[in-house]
Design a protein around this motif. Structure first.
Motif, PDB file in Angstrom:
ATOM      1  N   MET A   1      28.931   1.846  30.899  1.00 54.55           N
ATOM      2  CA  MET A   1      27.667   2.452  30.526  1.00 54.55           C
ATOM      3  C   MET A   1      27.169   3.321  31.670  1.00 54.55           C
ATOM      4  SD  MET A   1      25.124   0.031  28.475  1.00 54.55           S
ATOM      5  CE  MET A   1      25.436  -0.193  26.762  1.00 54.55           C
ATOM      6  N   SER A   2      26.495   4.382  31.296  1.00 54.52           N
ATOM      7  CA  SER A   2      25.840   5.212  32.297  1.00 54.52           C
ATOM      8  C   SER A   2      24.349   5.241  31.985  1.00 54.52           C
ATOM      9  CB  SER A   2      26.433   6.618  32.295  1.00 54.52           C
ATOM     10  OG  SER A   2      26.291   7.201  31.027  1.00 54.52           O
ATOM     11  N   LYS A   3      23.557   5.463  33.011  1.00 55.90           N
ATOM     12  CA  LYS A   3      22.107   5.480  32.842  1.00 55.90           C
ATOM     13  C   LYS A   3      21.592   6.913  32.920  1.00 55.90           C
ATOM     14  CE  LYS A   3      20.873   0.996  34.964  1.00 55.90           C
ATOM     15  NZ  LYS A   3      21.447   0.233  33.966  1.00 55.90           N
ATOM     16  N   PHE A   4      20.567   7.193  32.152  1.00 53.96           N
ATOM     17  CA  PHE A   4      19.868   8.457  32.336  1.00 53.96           C
ATOM     18  C   PHE A   4      18.379   8.217  32.176  1.00 53.96           C
ATOM     19  CE2 PHE A   4      20.569   8.601  27.765  1.00 53.96           C
ATOM     20  CZ  PHE A   4      19.424   9.184  27.262  1.00 53.96           C
ATOM     21  N   GLN A   5      17.611   9.114  32.799  1.00 57.32           N
ATOM     22  CA  GLN A   5      16.159   8.998  32.777  1.00 57.32           C
ATOM     23  C   GLN A   5      15.555  10.104  31.933  1.00 57.32           C
ATOM     24  OE1 GLN A   5      15.373   9.007  37.060  1.00 57.32           O
ATOM     25  NE2 GLN A   5      14.601   6.928  36.793  1.00 57.32           N
ATOM     26  N   ILE A   6      14.497   9.767  31.259  1.00 59.11           N
ATOM     27  CA  ILE A   6      13.742  10.739  30.468  1.00 59.11           C
ATOM     28  C   ILE A   6      12.334  10.789  31.033  1.00 59.11           C
ATOM     29  CG2 ILE A   6      12.760  11.239  28.207  1.00 59.11           C
ATOM     30  CD1 ILE A   6      15.209   9.791  27.048  1.00 59.11           C
ATOM     31  N   ASP A   7      11.831  11.990  31.211  1.00 56.04           N
ATOM     32  CA  ASP A   7      10.458  12.195  31.666  1.00 56.04           C
ATOM     33  C   ASP A   7       9.917  13.380  30.883  1.00 56.04           C
ATOM     34  OD1 ASP A   7       8.046  12.620  32.942  1.00 56.04           O
ATOM     35  OD2 ASP A   7       8.865  12.419  34.957  1.00 56.04           O
ATOM     36  N   CYS A   8       9.129  13.100  29.873  1.00 50.14           N
ATOM     37  CA  CYS A   8       8.603  14.132  28.971  1.00 50.14           C
ATOM     38  C   CYS A   8       7.084  14.122  29.087  1.00 50.14           C
ATOM     39  CB  CYS A   8       9.040  13.807  27.538  1.00 50.14           C
ATOM     40  SG  CYS A   8       8.287  14.853  26.291  1.00 50.14           S
ATOM     41  N   GLU A   9       6.515  15.285  29.389  1.00 46.06           N
ATOM     42  CA  GLU A   9       5.062  15.376  29.522  1.00 46.06           C
ATOM     43  C   GLU A   9       4.547  16.551  28.702  1.00 46.06           C
ATOM     44  OE1 GLU A   9       1.627  15.626  32.986  1.00 46.06           O
ATOM     45  OE2 GLU A   9       3.702  15.214  33.532  1.00 46.06           O
ATOM     46  N   LEU A  10       3.510  16.296  27.906  1.00 47.69           N
ATOM     47  CA  LEU A  10       2.897  17.324  27.064  1.00 47.69           C
ATOM     48  C   LEU A  10       1.396  17.337  27.326  1.00 47.69           C
ATOM     49  CD1 LEU A  10       4.741  16.277  23.806  1.00 47.69           C
ATOM     50  CD2 LEU A  10       5.280  18.266  25.205  1.00 47.69           C
ATOM     51  N   GLU A  11       0.832  18.547  27.408  1.00 46.09           N
ATOM     52  CA  GLU A  11      -0.602  18.686  27.643  1.00 46.09           C
ATOM     53  C   GLU A  11      -1.208  19.574  26.562  1.00 46.09           C
ATOM     54  OE1 GLU A  11      -1.540  20.009  31.569  1.00 46.09           O
ATOM     55  OE2 GLU A  11      -0.333  18.438  32.513  1.00 46.09           O
ATOM     56  N   TYR A  12      -2.408  19.195  26.107  1.00 51.05           N
ATOM     57  CA  TYR A  12      -3.093  19.925  25.041  1.00 51.05           C
ATOM     58  C   TYR A  12      -4.564  20.084  25.389  1.00 51.05           C
ATOM     59  CZ  TYR A  12       0.995  18.624  22.284  1.00 51.05           C
ATOM     60  OH  TYR A  12       2.275  18.461  21.829  1.00 51.05           O
ATOM     61  N   GLU A  13      -5.151  21.122  24.860  1.00 50.27           N
ATOM     62  CA  GLU A  13      -6.604  21.268  24.827  1.00 50.27           C
ATOM     63  C   GLU A  13      -6.970  21.107  23.354  1.00 50.27           C
ATOM     64  OE1 GLU A  13     -10.199  21.262  26.261  1.00 50.27           O
ATOM     65  OE2 GLU A  13      -8.492  21.519  27.606  1.00 50.27           O
ATOM     66  N   VAL A  14      -7.538  19.977  23.016  1.00 46.84           N
ATOM     67  CA  VAL A  14      -7.792  19.605  21.621  1.00 46.84           C
ATOM     68  C   VAL A  14      -9.159  20.133  21.201  1.00 46.84           C
ATOM     69  CG1 VAL A  14      -7.926  17.660  20.011  1.00 46.84           C
ATOM     70  CG2 VAL A  14      -6.352  17.552  21.961  1.00 46.84           C
ATOM     71  N   ALA A  15      -9.189  20.916  20.129  1.00 46.30           N
ATOM     72  CA  ALA A  15     -10.429  21.553  19.682  1.00 46.30           C
ATOM     73  C   ALA A  15     -11.276  20.632  18.795  1.00 46.30           C
ATOM     74  CB  ALA A  15     -10.104  22.834  18.923  1.00 46.30           C
ATOM     75  N   ALA A  16     -10.639  19.756  18.025  1.00 50.06           N
ATOM     76  CA  ALA A  16     -11.359  18.855  17.121  1.00 50.06           C
ATOM     77  C   ALA A  16     -10.589  17.538  17.051  1.00 50.06           C
ATOM     78  CB  ALA A  16     -11.447  19.475  15.724  1.00 50.06           C
ATOM     79  N   GLN A  17     -11.259  16.494  16.594  1.00 46.89           N
ATOM     80  CA  GLN A  17     -10.599  15.188  16.459  1.00 46.89           C
ATOM     81  C   GLN A  17      -9.264  15.384  15.746  1.00 46.89           C
ATOM     82  OE1 GLN A  17     -12.310  12.549  17.745  1.00 46.89           O
ATOM     83  NE2 GLN A  17     -10.629  11.125  17.387  1.00 46.89           N
ATOM     84  N   THR A  18      -8.181  14.902  16.363  1.00 43.04           N
ATOM     85  CA  THR A  18      -6.834  15.168  15.852  1.00 43.04           C
ATOM     86  C   THR A  18      -5.967  13.921  15.963  1.00 43.04           C
ATOM     87  OG1 THR A  18      -7.003  17.461  16.620  1.00 43.04           O
ATOM     88  CG2 THR A  18      -4.796  16.645  16.109  1.00 43.04           C
ATOM     89  N   VAL A  19      -5.206  13.656  14.918  1.00 43.01           N
ATOM     90  CA  VAL A  19      -4.208  12.583  14.976  1.00 43.01           C
ATOM     91  C   VAL A  19      -2.865  13.241  15.260  1.00 43.01           C
ATOM     92  CG1 VAL A  19      -3.024  10.758  13.710  1.00 43.01           C
ATOM     93  CG2 VAL A  19      -5.487  11.110  13.389  1.00 43.01           C
ATOM     94  N   PHE A  20      -2.262  12.869  16.390  1.00 45.07           N
ATOM     95  CA  PHE A  20      -0.941  13.360  16.767  1.00 45.07           C
ATOM     96  C   PHE A  20       0.102  12.312  16.406  1.00 45.07           C
ATOM     97  CE2 PHE A  20      -3.576  15.788  19.727  1.00 45.07           C
ATOM     98  CZ  PHE A  20      -2.937  17.016  19.783  1.00 45.07           C
ATOM     99  N   VAL A  21       1.272  12.778  15.990  1.00 38.76           N
ATOM    100  CA  VAL A  21       2.429  11.916  15.798  1.00 38.76           C
ATOM    101  C   VAL A  21       3.558  12.538  16.610  1.00 38.76           C
ATOM    102  CG1 VAL A  21       4.043  10.892  14.165  1.00 38.76           C
ATOM    103  CG2 VAL A  21       1.656  11.231  13.495  1.00 38.76           C
ATOM    104  N   PHE A  22       3.907  11.881  17.714  1.00 38.81           N
ATOM    105  CA  PHE A  22       4.926  12.393  18.624  1.00 38.81           C
ATOM    106  C   PHE A  22       6.261  11.699  18.368  1.00 38.81           C
ATOM    107  CE2 PHE A  22       0.926  12.909  20.955  1.00 38.81           C
ATOM    108  CZ  PHE A  22       1.007  14.252  21.309  1.00 38.81           C
ATOM    109  N   ASN A  23       7.319  12.485  18.339  1.00 38.60           N
ATOM    110  CA  ASN A  23       8.673  11.944  18.189  1.00 38.60           C
ATOM    111  C   ASN A  23       9.374  12.091  19.536  1.00 38.60           C
ATOM    112  OD1 ASN A  23      11.128  11.061  17.301  1.00 38.60           O
ATOM    113  ND2 ASN A  23      11.528  12.768  15.945  1.00 38.60           N
TER     114      ASN A  23
END
Length: 126
Positions: A1-23
C-alpha cells in the motif's frame, strides 16, 4: 500500500442563506482506506455526511449564513496499487468493468476535447 494526502480548501462569499453539498470526502473501498480525515469549517456551522445508497460517494452538507465561508477537507489515504499487465493491450469498452466507466466520462475538471487531442498526439500511432 502507498499513502497519499489530500488537502482541499474552498472559499466563498455567500450572498444569502445557502445549503451546500460538497463531494470532497474520500470513499472507503477495497482499493483505498481512509486512515485519517478532518473537515474544517469557518465559521463552524454544524454539518452532516450523506452517502449515496448505490455508490460509495460521500457528501458533506452544510447550511451557511451570508458572509465569508471556508471549508477545508484533509485526509490521509492508504491505496492498494493496481497491478497492470504491460502485455494486456487494448480492452474493448464492452469488456471493461462497470466501475471503470465513470473514469471515462468527461467532466468540468477534465477538458475532454483538450485531453483527446493530447492523447491523439501522444498515442495516435499505436
Amino acid at each position: 500500500m502507498s499513502k497519499f494526502q489530500i488537502d482541499c480548501e474552498l472559499e466563498y462569499e455567500v450572498a444569502a442563506q445557502t445549503v451546500f453539498v460538497f463531494n470532497v470526502a474520500v470513499p472507503d473501498d477495497h482499493r483505498q482506506r481512509v486512515v485519517e480525515e478532518a473537515v474544517e469549517l469557518e465559521p463552524s456551522p454544524s454539518w452532516d455526511e450523506l452517502r449515496e445508497p448505490d455508490t460509495l460517494n460521500r457528501f458533506i452538507r452544510v447550511d451557511v449564513s451570508p458572509g465569508a465561508f471556508r471549508i477545508r477537507y484533509l485526509a490521509l489515504v492508504d491505496v492498494s496499487p493496481v497491478e497492470l499487465d504491460p502485455q494486456a493491450g487494448e480492452v474493448p469498452i464492452t469488456a471493461l468493468p462497470v466501475d471503470a466507466l465513470a473514469c471515462l466520462r468527461g467532466s468540468r475538471y477534465c477538458e475532454s476535447e483538450a485531453s483527446f487531442r493530447l492523447a491523439c498526439r501522444l498515442f495516435g500511432q499505436m
